[in-house]
Design an enzyme around this catalytic site. Structure first.
Site, PDB file in Angstrom:
ATOM      1  N   GLU A 102       0.818  -1.203   0.000  1.00 25.51           N
ATOM      2  CA  GLU A 102       0.000   0.000   0.000  1.00 25.51           C
ATOM      3  C   GLU A 102       0.859   1.264   0.000  1.00 25.51           C
ATOM      4  O   GLU A 102       0.556   2.233  -0.671  1.00 25.51           O
ATOM      5  CB  GLU A 102      -0.873  -0.037   1.260  1.00 25.51           C
ATOM      6  CG  GLU A 102      -1.914   1.039   1.339  1.00 25.51           C
ATOM      7  CD  GLU A 102      -2.801   0.783   2.553  1.00 25.51           C
ATOM      8  OE1 GLU A 102      -3.270  -0.362   2.699  1.00 25.51           O
ATOM      9  OE2 GLU A 102      -2.998   1.718   3.350  1.00 25.51           O
ATOM     10  N   ASP A 103       1.941   1.251   0.750  1.00 22.67           N
ATOM     11  CA  ASP A 103       2.664   2.491   1.037  1.00 22.67           C
ATOM     12  C   ASP A 103       4.067   2.582   0.462  1.00 22.67           C
ATOM     13  O   ASP A 103       4.718   3.592   0.636  1.00 22.67           O
ATOM     14  CB  ASP A 103       2.779   2.677   2.564  1.00 22.67           C
ATOM     15  CG  ASP A 103       1.435   2.958   3.205  1.00 22.67           C
ATOM     16  OD1 ASP A 103       0.516   3.355   2.467  1.00 22.67           O
ATOM     17  OD2 ASP A 103       1.310   2.792   4.420  1.00 22.67           O
TER      18      ASP A 103
END
Ligand code: MN
Length: 695
Positions: free
Chosen positions: A121-122
């Site tokens: 996600e990051d």
């Protein structure tokens, strides 16, 4: 980047009282520092993950730690340079989440995925990379907890993320374990957020994550989440509760002395047990103070007794109930009848000679582990070892009924708003009920898990599938009841089926069916049998009626042309009851007994009744007494014998047995009076019946 990793706005120490787990926090500080020092040499375990490894080894002494080290190295390098809103290096978050899971006893794959849970996600890490390096299972779990892109979904991103996560949880419950631990760490560190944001996150935690934690049996996470939400959403009550607990701590607490006497009693009885005082969490103290008005000294905690074997639990109970005065109403056996979420324990309360009443929980160490960690403690859901050991008799705990139902309906809720609203409503609902379905043909009762509010109709479809179309009645805890009756946790239900294959559900079954399986089956039967459906209602079958009912069951006639008449399920009118009709939605007329409370209620709100009367019938109605020796399934066998003769049961009464003899009274509707002798013969042929006579 996750929401929590943006600008700092408030001091992280804004809510010092939330920092109950000081040990974990200290660990995190150390972990943060270690992370800053960069990756250590590849041949030894990185220091920062040492606590995770230690906690993991405590539960799984043989665990392979090298995969954790590799996951940590990938997470640490890819998150490097990112900061939490609190100013700590980002890697402290996945480490903290993983430590929570390791302390609960999660297995290695969960911990590996947990270390990596925010990488896709990051950071630049891709799912493909995770799959190549860590395999399909880790990749699936990481994908399951990865948020959908805001850029694609806008305002719908949060509901869509939860939908995705639930679907993934349906395949692998470890996805939800990680989400719950992730939310717990984010809630612990929520103080750095703006108050409005804190409140928004706390509400989603309350409405969605806490019910999920409860349903998955993860008590340790659930109670801490509850306290964190309580502090944010109800700061005043939280403060009052905190003050109550603080004031109590200064007083003489009766529980340690009671625990001492319990220890002495068990020692004298030769039972090996650990006895501890377990403080209630804030929300629990708050609830009990609301319930009792005033708190007693012994209300701030409970006595927990841990033993080795299941049988010891009952041994402890026997000693407690002998040496103290038991409060009988507080006794609950969640070992014989486990809660839907795997929880098992004996609950009781005892009064001491000096007048204190203490609640006591008795369980084995294994039950304790499951009570605290729920599905997290079950290990890998794909290996048959540990999870299956837990209890072979029960439904698959990694794919519980409520989850299957959620997954069923989410497919038909295409827009995210509907999904989100229904999800929260569903989770806010009553818990599930576990009932025991007795079948004359099968030796052991079968356990059915149904949603709260489920009726006998739901139980029928859950047990028999489409054969439930022929359900003609039900006994709950031995008593005849209407099919629309709602079931409670622990009920024993016996469903009476007609063997006539043309038999089908009544239209109003839909109103009483809570499960999608029942509703879909009833709906499709009704759609393919439009003529039959119009003529039957549950009421016409209640408490028992049989196949002959359909087509001729509307015995009541309303003074309205072409009105479809139904007999109300609440008061089950039969001729010659005085009756009143009310026009309901769709133009049908519902017939109640005039004495039914519903009649008074409807008149009170200004509804006017329409005249209804019983149609004179040419067929024969007769009341028969059947005298027999009581035995299991007698009622089912008798009603089946009646059904086979094509006779409708208008009403039935079973008197309590006297010296093992029981008397059943049936009011029956025969298509032809000539069939009466054959009917009485058929009833006399039922084993145990020694006489059948006309009333
Ligand atoms: Mn996270």
């Amino acid at each position: 980047m996750s929401a929590e990793a943006t600008n700092p706005e408030a001091h992280p120490e804004a809510r010092p009282e939330l920092r109950r787990r000081s040990r974990s926090r200290l660990d995190l500080r150390r972990l943060g520092r270690a992370a800053l020092l960069g990756p250590p040499s590849r041949d030894r375990l990185p220091d920062a993950i040492g606590h995770v490894a230690e906690a993991h080894r405590a539960h799984h002494p043989d665990a392979d730690l090298s995969i954790l080290r590799r996951a940590y190295l990938l997470a640490e390098t890819s998150h490097r340079g990112q900061m939490r809103k609190s100013g700590e290096p980002y890697i402290t978050h996945p480490l903290a989440v993983t430590l929570i899971l390791a302390e609960l006893g999660a297995e290695t794959t969960t911990l590996t995925a947990s270390l990596l849970h925010d990488t896709v996600e990051d950071t630049e890490v891709t799912l493909e990379q995770v799959r190549e390096e860590f395999g399909d299972e880790v990749c699936f779990i990481v994908d399951g907890v990865t948020k959908v892109e805001k850029i694609d979904y806008g305002a719908a991103a949060e509901p869509e993320t939860f939908r995705k996560m639930l679907v993934a949880t349906g395949n692998d419950v470890r996805v939800m374990s990680i989400k719950l631990a992730d939310r717990l760490h984010n809630m612990r560190t929520l103080g750095v957020m703006r108050p409005d944001k804190q409140a928004r996150i706390a509400k989603v935690t309350r409405d969605v994550l806490i019910p999920l934690a409860e349903r998955l049996g993860v008590q340790a996470l659930k109670t801490e989440l509850e306290d964190l939400v309580f502090a944010i959403l109800h700061p005043e009550e939280y403060e009052q509760t905190r003050a109550l607990i603080a004031a109590h701590a200064g007083e003489n607490d009766p529980l340690p002395a009671i625990a001492d006497s319990v220890r002495a009693v068990l020692r004298d009885a030769g039972i090996t047990a650990e006895v501890a005082v377990r403080p209630r969490h804030f929300v629990s103290v708050h609830r009990i103070s609301r319930k009792r008005g005033e708190l007693r000294g012994s209300d701030f905690g409970r006595i927990l007794v841990l033993v080795g074997e299941n049988a010891d639990c009952y041994g402890v109970l026997g000693e407690l109930h002998t040496c103290f005065t038991p409060v009988v109403s507080e006794f609950k056996d969640f070992i014989a009848v486990p809660k839907f979420n795997l929880y098992q324990s004996l609950h009781t309360a005892v009064a001491t000679p000096d007048g204190h009443v203490a609640e006591v929980i008795v369980r084995t160490r294994q039950m304790h582990r499951v009570a605290e960690a729920g599905v997290v403690a079950l290990g890998n859901p794909y290996t048959t070892g540990e999870a299956a050991d837990c209890d072979e008799e029960r439904v698959d705990p990694t794919r519980p009924g409520w989850l299957s139902r959620l997954l069923d309906w989410q497919q038909s809720a295409p827009d995210p708003d509907t999904f989100w609203t229904v999800l929260r409503a569903e989770l806010a609902q009553d818990r599930e009920v576990t009932v025991f379905a007795v079948d004359g043909a099968a030796a052991a009762p079968r356990t059915l898990t149904l949603p709260g509010g489920a009726s006998c109709i739901d139980a029928a479809y859950a047990q028999y599938g489409e054969a439930a179309h022929g359900c003609i009645g039900a006994r709950v805890n031995g008593r005849l009841t209407s099919l629309s009756s709602r079931l409670s946790d622990g009920d024993t239900v016996q469903l009476l089926l007609s063997h006539d294959s043309s038999s089908g559900p009544a239209a109003d079954w839909l109103e009483h069916a809570a499960t999608p399986a029942a509703r879909i089956a009833i709906g499709s039967w009704l759609a393919t049998h439009p003529d039959d459906a119009a003529a039957t209602t549950t009421a016409a079958r209640a408490p028992l009626s049989v196949v002959g009912a359909r087509g001729g069951s509307g015995n009541a006639v309303a003074d309205l042309p072409n009105a479809h008449v139904r007999l109300a399920g609440c008061c089950t009118p039969v001729p010659p009851d005085a009756v009143a009709g009310f026009v309901v939605r769709g133009g049908a007329v519902t017939v109640h007994r005039v004495r039914c409370p519903a009649v008074a209620q409807m008149r009170a709100v200004g509804r006017t009744s329409v005249a209804v009367h019983w149609r004179a019938t040419a067929d024969c109605r007769v009341t028969l007494l059947a005298e027999s020796f009581g035995r299991p399934h007698l009622l089912a066998d008798l009603t089946e014998a009646i059904a086979r003769e094509g006779v409708e049961v208008v009403s039935a009464t079973v008197e309590p047995p006297v010296e093992q003899r029981v008397r059943h009274t049936y009011t029956l509707q025969l298509p032809d009076a000539a069939g009466l002798p054959a009917l009485m013969r058929a009833m006399r042929d039922v084993p145990g019946v020694y006489d059948v006579s006309r009333a």
